[in-house]
Design a protein around this motif. Structure first.
Motif, PDB file in Angstrom:
ATOM      1  N   MET A 199       0.845  -1.195   0.000  1.00 11.09           N
ATOM      2  CA  MET A 199       0.000   0.000   0.000  1.00 11.09           C
ATOM      3  C   MET A 199       0.879   1.244   0.000  1.00 11.09           C
ATOM      4  SD  MET A 199      -3.002   1.037   2.693  1.00 11.09           S
ATOM      5  CE  MET A 199      -3.903   2.574   2.504  1.00 11.09           C
ATOM      6  N   GLU A 200       0.610   2.195  -0.897  1.00  7.09           N
ATOM      7  CA  GLU A 200       1.435   3.396  -1.011  1.00  7.09           C
ATOM      8  C   GLU A 200       1.139   4.338   0.150  1.00  7.09           C
ATOM      9  OE1 GLU A 200       3.671   3.554  -3.093  1.00  7.09           O
ATOM     10  OE2 GLU A 200       3.122   2.108  -4.643  1.00  7.09           O
ATOM     11  N   SER A 201       2.167   4.950   0.681  1.00  8.45           N
ATOM     12  CA  SER A 201       1.984   5.899   1.768  1.00  8.45           C
ATOM     13  C   SER A 201       1.664   7.266   1.208  1.00  8.45           C
ATOM     14  CB  SER A 201       3.259   5.956   2.624  1.00  8.45           C
ATOM     15  OG  SER A 201       4.359   6.360   1.837  1.00  8.45           O
ATOM     16  N   LEU A 202       1.052   8.112   2.065  1.00 12.06           N
ATOM     17  CA  LEU A 202       0.638   9.443   1.627  1.00 12.06           C
ATOM     18  C   LEU A 202       1.824  10.271   1.167  1.00 12.06           C
ATOM     19  CD1 LEU A 202      -2.064  10.410   4.277  1.00 12.06           C
ATOM     20  CD2 LEU A 202      -2.432   9.844   1.875  1.00 12.06           C
ATOM     21  N   GLU A 203       2.953  10.152   1.870  1.00 11.37           N
ATOM     22  CA  GLU A 203       4.094  10.993   1.553  1.00 11.37           C
ATOM     23  C   GLU A 203       4.731  10.657   0.195  1.00 11.37           C
ATOM     24  OE1 GLU A 203       3.617   9.389   4.370  1.00 11.37           O
ATOM     25  OE2 GLU A 203       5.284   8.046   4.889  1.00 11.37           O
ATOM     26  N   GLU A 204       4.320   9.524  -0.417  1.00  9.11           N
ATOM     27  CA  GLU A 204       4.868   9.176  -1.725  1.00  9.11           C
ATOM     28  C   GLU A 204       4.061   9.769  -2.873  1.00  9.11           C
ATOM     29  OE1 GLU A 204       4.875   4.911  -1.381  1.00  9.11           O
ATOM     30  OE2 GLU A 204       7.009   4.871  -0.894  1.00  9.11           O
ATOM     31  N   LYS A 205       2.939  10.401  -2.583  1.00  8.18           N
ATOM     32  CA  LYS A 205       2.117  10.950  -3.653  1.00  8.18           C
ATOM     33  C   LYS A 205       2.795  12.149  -4.309  1.00  8.18           C
ATOM     34  CE  LYS A 205      -2.407   9.347  -2.153  1.00  8.18           C
ATOM     35  NZ  LYS A 205      -3.778   9.739  -1.773  1.00  8.18           N
ATOM     36  N   VAL A 206       2.477  12.332  -5.584  1.00  9.77           N
ATOM     37  CA  VAL A 206       3.045  13.417  -6.386  1.00  9.77           C
ATOM     38  C   VAL A 206       1.893  14.172  -7.039  1.00  9.77           C
ATOM     39  CG1 VAL A 206       4.552  13.979  -8.340  1.00  9.77           C
ATOM     40  CG2 VAL A 206       5.136  12.071  -6.826  1.00  9.77           C
ATOM     41  N   VAL A 207       2.017  15.485  -7.145  1.00 10.76           N
ATOM     42  CA  VAL A 207       1.048  16.286  -7.889  1.00 10.76           C
ATOM     43  C   VAL A 207       1.790  17.061  -8.978  1.00 10.76           C
ATOM     44  CG1 VAL A 207      -0.542  16.516  -5.933  1.00 10.76           C
ATOM     45  CG2 VAL A 207       1.200  18.273  -6.326  1.00 10.76           C
ATOM     46  N   ALA A 208       1.044  17.492  -9.977  1.00  6.42           N
ATOM     47  CA  ALA A 208       1.619  18.268 -11.071  1.00  6.42           C
ATOM     48  C   ALA A 208       0.841  19.562 -11.235  1.00  6.42           C
ATOM     49  CB  ALA A 208       1.592  17.464 -12.365  1.00  6.42           C
ATOM     50  N   VAL A 209       1.557  20.631 -11.502  1.00  3.61           N
ATOM     51  CA  VAL A 209       0.978  21.947 -11.739  1.00  3.61           C
ATOM     52  C   VAL A 209       1.437  22.424 -13.109  1.00  3.61           C
ATOM     53  CG1 VAL A 209       0.875  24.359 -10.976  1.00  3.61           C
ATOM     54  CG2 VAL A 209       0.953  22.517  -9.278  1.00  3.61           C
ATOM     55  N   ILE A 210       0.480  22.816 -13.940  1.00  4.13           N
ATOM     56  CA  ILE A 210       0.797  23.331 -15.273  1.00  4.13           C
ATOM     57  C   ILE A 210       0.335  24.773 -15.356  1.00  4.13           C
ATOM     58  CG2 ILE A 210       0.453  23.052 -17.755  1.00  4.13           C
ATOM     59  CD1 ILE A 210      -0.138  20.093 -17.223  1.00  4.13           C
ATOM     60  N   ILE A 211       1.249  25.692 -15.629  1.00  2.00           N
ATOM     61  CA  ILE A 211       0.941  27.113 -15.729  1.00  2.00           C
ATOM     62  C   ILE A 211       0.437  27.404 -17.136  1.00  2.00           C
ATOM     63  CG2 ILE A 211       1.832  29.460 -15.528  1.00  2.00           C
ATOM     64  CD1 ILE A 211       1.794  27.936 -12.889  1.00  2.00           C
ATOM     65  N   VAL A 212      -0.807  27.900 -17.249  1.00  3.48           N
ATOM     66  CA  VAL A 212      -1.403  28.130 -18.571  1.00  3.48           C
ATOM     67  C   VAL A 212      -1.511  29.611 -18.924  1.00  3.48           C
ATOM     68  CG1 VAL A 212      -2.674  25.964 -18.461  1.00  3.48           C
ATOM     69  CG2 VAL A 212      -3.784  28.070 -17.685  1.00  3.48           C
ATOM     70  N   GLY A 213      -1.174  30.519 -17.990  1.00  4.28           N
ATOM     71  CA  GLY A 213      -1.194  31.951 -18.311  1.00  4.28           C
ATOM     72  C   GLY A 213      -2.600  32.504 -18.398  1.00  4.28           C
ATOM     73  N   GLY A 214      -2.758  33.519 -19.242  1.00  6.78           N
ATOM     74  CA  GLY A 214      -4.053  34.168 -19.358  1.00  6.78           C
ATOM     75  C   GLY A 214      -4.175  34.953 -20.643  1.00  6.78           C
ATOM     76  N   PRO A 215      -5.322  35.611 -20.859  1.00  8.04           N
ATOM     77  CA  PRO A 215      -5.576  36.301 -22.126  1.00  8.04           C
ATOM     78  C   PRO A 215      -4.624  37.447 -22.417  1.00  8.04           C
ATOM     79  CG  PRO A 215      -7.289  36.781 -20.508  1.00  8.04           C
ATOM     80  CD  PRO A 215      -6.469  35.677 -19.936  1.00  8.04           C
ATOM     81  N   ALA A 216      -3.964  37.995 -21.386  1.00 12.44           N
ATOM     82  CA  ALA A 216      -3.010  39.075 -21.631  1.00 12.44           C
ATOM     83  C   ALA A 216      -1.687  38.550 -22.168  1.00 12.44           C
ATOM     84  CB  ALA A 216      -2.765  39.862 -20.336  1.00 12.44           C
ATOM     85  N   GLU A 217      -1.476  37.221 -22.106  1.00 13.11           N
ATOM     86  CA  GLU A 217      -0.261  36.608 -22.620  1.00 13.11           C
ATOM     87  C   GLU A 217      -0.563  35.940 -23.960  1.00 13.11           C
ATOM     88  OE1 GLU A 217       1.043  33.999 -19.541  1.00 13.11           O
ATOM     89  OE2 GLU A 217       1.496  35.630 -18.148  1.00 13.11           O
ATOM     90  N   GLY A 218       0.458  35.442 -24.604  1.00  7.91           N
ATOM     91  CA  GLY A 218       0.261  34.772 -25.888  1.00  7.91           C
ATOM     92  C   GLY A 218      -0.266  35.696 -26.971  1.00  7.91           C
TER      93      GLY A 218
END
Length: 356
Positions: free
Chosen positions: A1-20
């Protein structure tokens, strides 16, 4: 069973309408992260790469587009990948590091041991599991994905110096005026939760500088003019540069392809790179045809199932055809991305490589 501390999350920065802004007018109706590359939205490629991360708990998209612009896509991709994907809307731009801190509670709700941070406008093979292994070996606060480029183009990016043996980040400077190194930052990172302490330290220093109660009015004006808002923290200048050489940050060099998606023209190149990757990893995503029942297909081509392409058309190489497109008899397409609902016949005047 995997422990909580082994979990990984990912964050993707997508910006906004003032960019691109270089994607206008294409981005007026569709956010840049949802414009197609190789038959899938731009943001889909880093999201699908995150799926390969061991013990992945959640994927977060952070930006300042209206939530309704991402609602349908987020629901669809969550069901497709069977991984929770959530869009978190900033009240205003906070910087790439500031965005992490602004949503710290949501990002840390699964108590992850590591946090991936990716920029949406990056095209590469995203060696995320390998970066996770490297980060565990290094034992520091974080690891940057890096690549060698030509000396002539290096100053368009963040240049860095790393120890050739330990891979420790020794020096980092963003878009320097003079040549520092041909090793550049790819905009893909992995951090431990200690990154939040580093960001908080920056916030506290900026708040101290903003406290002008004991300086003259002239000094106060100078501080305001040269300093960003106290709630805006940049990852490169405010975090990477100060921590370089302190045994906190390390590098992982990719030998594969990498591009920053700055313009529609570069998108055509990036689409070709992803289509070539499909040929190896997901050949079922590529179209086939010999000009009998289906159009003649040359090279790597992606055609949406809802598109109607006449059998006498010749498509490819490097063509991506989106939903509900109609391609008439005798049409020849090469090196292009066709957006949704477009109709093309032999009289169509094609002046750009993106068509809408």
């Amino acid at each position: 069973m995997e422990s909580l501390e082994e979990k990984v999350v990912a964050v993707i920065i997508v910006g906004g309408p003032a960019e691109g802004t270089r994607f206008r007018p294409l981005s007026f109706n569709t956010p840049k992260p949802l414009l197609p590359l190789a038959g899938r939205p731009m943001v889909h490629h880093p999201i699908s790469a995150c799926k390969k991360i061991p013990n992945l708990a959640q994927i977060f998209l952070i930006g300042f587009y209206e939530g309704k612009e991402f609602a349908l896509y987020v629901s669809s991709i969550s069901n497709e990948l069977q991984v929770p994907v959530r869009y978190l809307k900033e009240d205003k731009p906070h910087g790439s590091a500031g965005s992490l801190y602004y949503f710290q509670d949501q990002i840390m709700e699964d108590s992850p041991s590591h946090i991936f941070l990716l920029n949406c406008d990056v095209c590469c093979n995203f060696p995320l599991p390998n970066m996770l292994d490297a980060q565990k070996r290094y034992g520091g606060m974080g690891t940057l994905l890096v690549i060698k480029v030509s000396a002539e183009s290096a100053n368009q990016f963040g240049e860095l110096v790393a120890d050739p043996i330990t891979k420790e980040l020794l020096h980092y400077t963003e878009k320097p005026e003079t040549f520092v190194s041909d090793l550049i930052n790819c905009g893909v990172y992995i951090f431990t939760p200690k990154i939040f302490d580093a960001i908080e330290d920056v916030y506290m220093r900026q708040e101290d500088r903003a406290n002008v109660h004991h300086v003259t009015s002239f000094e106060a004006l100078q501080i305001t003019a040269r300093s960003p808002p106290t709630d805006f923290v940049r990852l490169d200048q405010d975090i990477l540069s100060p921590l370089a050489g302190k045994r906190q940050l390390y590098t992982y060099e990719t030998m594969d392809f990498w591009e920053q998606i700055k313009t529609p023209g570069i998108s055509i190149k990036c689409s070709a790179l992803y289509l070539a990757q499909f040929r190896i990893a997901s050949p079922d995503l590529l179209a086939k045809g010999d000009g009998t029942k289906n159009a003649t297909v040359v090279g790597d081509v992606c055609i949406h199932p809802s598109a109607k392409v006449h059998p006498t058309a010749k498509i490819g190489p490097n063509v991506s055809i989106s939903a509900n497109v109609r391609v008439s008899p005798g049409v020849r397409l090469i090196n292009c991305i066709i957006l949704d609902d477009v109709e093309i016949d032999v009289s169509t005047e094609l002046l750009m490589m993106w068509y809408k």
